[in-house]
Design an enzyme around this catalytic site. Structure first.
Site, short mmCIF file in Angstrom:
data_model
loop_
_atom_site.label_atom_id
_atom_site.label_comp_id
_atom_site.label_asym_id
_atom_site.label_seq_id
_atom_site.Cartn_x
_atom_site.Cartn_y
_atom_site.Cartn_z
CE1 TYR A 1 31.37 42.91 36.10
CE2 TYR A 1 33.46 42.56 34.98
CZ TYR A 1 32.66 43.33 35.80
OH TYR A 1 33.14 44.50 36.31
CB ILE B 1 50.07 33.02 45.20
CG1 ILE B 1 50.61 34.24 45.96
CG2 ILE B 1 50.32 33.15 43.71
CD1 ILE B 1 52.10 34.48 45.75
P1 NAD Z 1 30.58 46.99 44.55
O1 NAD Z 1 29.95 45.62 44.54
O2 NAD Z 1 31.20 47.46 45.81
O3 NAD Z 1 29.52 48.08 44.09
C1 NAD Z 1 28.37 47.77 43.33
C2 NAD Z 1 27.18 48.43 44.01
O4 NAD Z 1 26.02 48.17 43.21
C3 NAD Z 1 26.90 47.86 45.40
O5 NAD Z 1 26.64 48.90 46.31
C4 NAD Z 1 25.66 47.00 45.19
O6 NAD Z 1 24.88 46.89 46.36
C5 NAD Z 1 24.97 47.74 44.07
N1 NAD Z 1 24.08 46.89 43.27
C6 NAD Z 1 24.34 45.65 42.77
N2 NAD Z 1 23.27 45.20 42.09
C7 NAD Z 1 22.34 46.18 42.15
C8 NAD Z 1 21.02 46.28 41.63
N3 NAD Z 1 20.46 45.30 40.91
N4 NAD Z 1 20.32 47.43 41.89
C9 NAD Z 1 20.87 48.43 42.63
N5 NAD Z 1 22.11 48.37 43.14
C10 NAD Z 1 22.83 47.25 42.90
O7 NAD Z 1 31.62 47.00 43.34
P2 NAD Z 1 32.66 48.10 42.87
O8 NAD Z 1 33.98 47.47 42.86
O9 NAD Z 1 32.43 49.37 43.59
O10 NAD Z 1 32.22 48.27 41.35
C11 NAD Z 1 31.54 49.43 40.87
C12 NAD Z 1 31.47 49.33 39.35
O11 NAD Z 1 32.78 49.31 38.79
C13 NAD Z 1 30.77 48.07 38.83
O12 NAD Z 1 29.99 48.42 37.71
C14 NAD Z 1 31.93 47.17 38.42
O13 NAD Z 1 31.55 46.26 37.42
C15 NAD Z 1 32.93 48.20 37.92
N6 NAD Z 1 34.32 47.74 37.94
C16 NAD Z 1 34.95 47.50 39.14
C17 NAD Z 1 36.29 47.07 39.11
C18 NAD Z 1 37.06 46.81 40.39
O14 NAD Z 1 38.23 46.44 40.30
N7 NAD Z 1 36.48 47.01 41.56
C19 NAD Z 1 36.96 46.88 37.91
C20 NAD Z 1 36.26 47.12 36.73
C21 NAD Z 1 34.95 47.57 36.75
C1 UD1 Z 2 39.26 42.18 38.35
C2 UD1 Z 2 37.85 42.50 38.81
C3 UD1 Z 2 36.90 42.49 37.67
C4 UD1 Z 2 37.39 43.51 36.66
C5 UD1 Z 2 38.82 43.17 36.24
C6 UD1 Z 2 39.33 44.31 35.38
C7 UD1 Z 2 37.54 41.89 41.12
C8 UD1 Z 2 37.08 40.86 42.06
N1 UD1 Z 2 37.46 41.55 39.81
O1 UD1 Z 2 39.37 40.82 37.89
O2 UD1 Z 2 35.61 42.87 38.10
O3 UD1 Z 2 36.57 43.50 35.54
O4 UD1 Z 2 39.65 43.11 37.38
O5 UD1 Z 2 40.68 44.25 35.21
O6 UD1 Z 2 37.95 42.98 41.48
N2 UD1 Z 2 44.42 35.87 43.06
C9 UD1 Z 2 45.22 35.12 43.89
N3 UD1 Z 2 44.76 34.80 45.13
C10 UD1 Z 2 43.52 35.20 45.58
C11 UD1 Z 2 42.71 35.98 44.72
C12 UD1 Z 2 43.19 36.29 43.46
O7 UD1 Z 2 46.33 34.75 43.52
O8 UD1 Z 2 43.16 34.88 46.72
C13 UD1 Z 2 44.93 36.20 41.71
C14 UD1 Z 2 43.98 35.76 40.60
O9 UD1 Z 2 44.24 34.42 40.20
C15 UD1 Z 2 44.34 36.76 39.50
C16 UD1 Z 2 44.75 38.03 40.27
O10 UD1 Z 2 45.00 37.62 41.61
O11 UD1 Z 2 45.44 36.31 38.76
C17 UD1 Z 2 43.67 39.10 40.28
O12 UD1 Z 2 42.42 38.52 40.67
P1 UD1 Z 2 41.14 39.40 41.05
O13 UD1 Z 2 41.50 40.36 42.10
O14 UD1 Z 2 40.02 38.46 41.32
O15 UD1 Z 2 40.88 40.28 39.76
P2 UD1 Z 2 40.71 39.98 38.20
O16 UD1 Z 2 40.43 38.55 37.94
O17 UD1 Z 2 41.87 40.61 37.52
#
Ligand code: NAD
Ligand code: UD1
Length: 325
Positions: free
Chosen positions: A145, A203
């Site tokens: 990823y 945790i």
């Molecule tokens: P999310 O899963 O809620 O949103 C992703 C959306 O993309 C969903 O609506 C899903 O249905 C759609 N999708 C997935 N595969 C697809 C495909 N093949 N074709 C069309 N649509 C598709 O996740 P999010 O948290 O809203 O993440 C949005 C973006 O931000 C992503 O690119 C993710 O990698 C990035 N991002 C999120 C976080 C976070 O903490 N949430 C952190 C870093 C980066």
């Molecule tokens: C997250 C994002 C990832 C993004 C990255 C950027 C999600 C799911 N993943 O990863 O897409 O690229 O931030 O910074 O949003 N934890 C617990 N208990 C739980 C779940 C998690 O203790 O039930 C801990 C995990 O071990 C970790 C921390 O919480 O240390 C954060 O975990 P998580 O929310 O999955 O996010 P990241 O791994 O940081």
């Protein structure tokens, strides 16, 4: 939230039914023609603004993507398989969605001369070589990823240089807020669900690990700024510059929900990143972005019973002030 300066445009939001994308669509839809391309794998139709045109399709399908990009002048590319675990299990499948489709999208955007804002991630840094993590820090992703996000981030920036395409890569840190859901949705929504159900708050490890939690409303604002900035061909961190320990998060969630859930520990996640905190100077100076929502206020409003505005004016302090030098 409104979208200042973005009016009368034709905008595509890939992944616009997802957590971050649906909030972005809400900000854009009142004043723009907004198209959403989503396959609803994790997104929800219920979260898509009524005024948006929905294309139910896959970004890996060139026909659907071509239709979605036609005549747009701005693209926010958020569609992705966001599960790090899934990317480890099926690297080629996640590569197809996260990278190959993104390359096609960049090529199609060239034909339209559209600006493209791509969702990169703090995952590009892997185990940080410095704290706070600046945009020039070493990038050594630890998962497929993260590798895919780094390649996307680099492609977007190089397309600006090579083909004069207007691009910005936003490296989101740990985003949280309403509508986050599902098994891969992140620690805050997991803890909230556990606390509300009265189940143990789990945790992983000792809870001393830290993250830079940034509210989705701030992330939407960063996207809107990226849509109009002159600073194209650049990557920007999108975080608060503060960090919160997972233990503190567990306690904050338990208090905010008035829950009596026990806080329990289980095995640490293999390969977990210990600390993460964004260096925010570049985004502040060059994008004009500064996160505004203090962590405690964000959690309190998410836990329910109070609006974000009320929680902020109520004096939610920001993160727990730990700092690492
Ligand atoms: P999310 O899963 O809620 O949103 C992703 C959306 O993309 C969903 O609506 C899903 O249905 C759609 N999708 C997935 N595969 C697809 C495909 N093949 N074709 C069309 N649509 C598709 O996740 P999010 O948290 O809203 O993440 C949005 C973006 O931000 C992503 O690119 C993710 O990698 C990035 N991002 C999120 C976080 C976070 O903490 N949430 C952190 C870093 C980066
Ligand atoms: C997250 C994002 C990832 C993004 C990255 C950027 C999600 C799911 N993943 O990863 O897409 O690229 O931030 O910074 O949003 N934890 C617990 N208990 C739980 C779940 C998690 O203790 O039930 C801990 C995990 O071990 C970790 C921390 O919480 O240390 C954060 O975990 P998580 O929310 O999955 O996010 P990241 O791994 O940081």
């Amino acid at each position: 939230m409104d979208a200042p300066g973005i009016r009368g445009r034709t905008v595509l939001v890939t992944g616009g039914a997802g957590f971050i994308g649906s909030h972005l669509v809400d900000a854009l839809a009142p004043h723009n023609e907004v198209r959403v391309l989503d396959n609803f794998s994790t997104g929800s139709r219920d979260h898509v603004h009524d005024d948006a045109d929905v294309i139910d399709g896959d970004v890996a399908d060139p026909v659907a993507l071509g239709r979605a990009v036609r005549d747009v002048d701005l693209v926010f590319h958020l569609a992705a398989l966001v599960s790090v675990d899934l990317s480890v299990e099926q690297p080629r499948r996640s590569n197809e969605t996260n990278l190959e489709s993104s390359l096609l999208l960049l090529d199609l955007a060239r034909q339209e001369d559209a600006r493209v804002v791509v969702a990169s991630s703090a995952a590009v840094y892997g185990h940080p070589s410095e704290l706070p993590i600046s945009e020039t820090a070493r990038t050594e992703p630890t998962s497929p990823y993260g590798i895919q996000k780094l390649a996307l981030d680099q492609y977007a920036r190089r397309y600006a240089e090579l083909y004069d395409l207007s691009t910005v890569a936003l490296r989101f840190f740990n985003v949280y807020g309403p509508r986050q859901r599902g098994p891969y949705s992140g620690v805050i929504s997991t803890f909230l669900e556990q606390a509300r159900a009265g189940d143990p708050i789990t945790i992983e490890g000792d809870g001393e690990q830290t993250r830079d939690f940034v509210h989705v409303r701030d992330v939407v604002r960063a996207n809107l700024l990226a849509a109009t900035t002159d600073e194209t061909g650049e990557a920007f961190n999108v975080g608060t510059g503060e960090r919160t320990s997972i233990r503190h998060l567990a306690e904050t969630v338990r208090n905010a929900t008035d829950s009596s859930s026990p806080i329990v520990h289980r095995d640490p996640r293999p390969g977990d990143i210990t600390h993460s905190r964004a260096e925010t100077t570049k985004a502040r100076r060059r994008l004009g972005f500064d996160a505004e929502i203090p962590f405690e206020a964000g959690i309190r409003s998410l836990a329910g019973g109070t609006s974000l505005e009320a929680a902020i004016s109520d004096g939610g302090s920001s993160a727990d002030g730990e700092s690492i030098t």
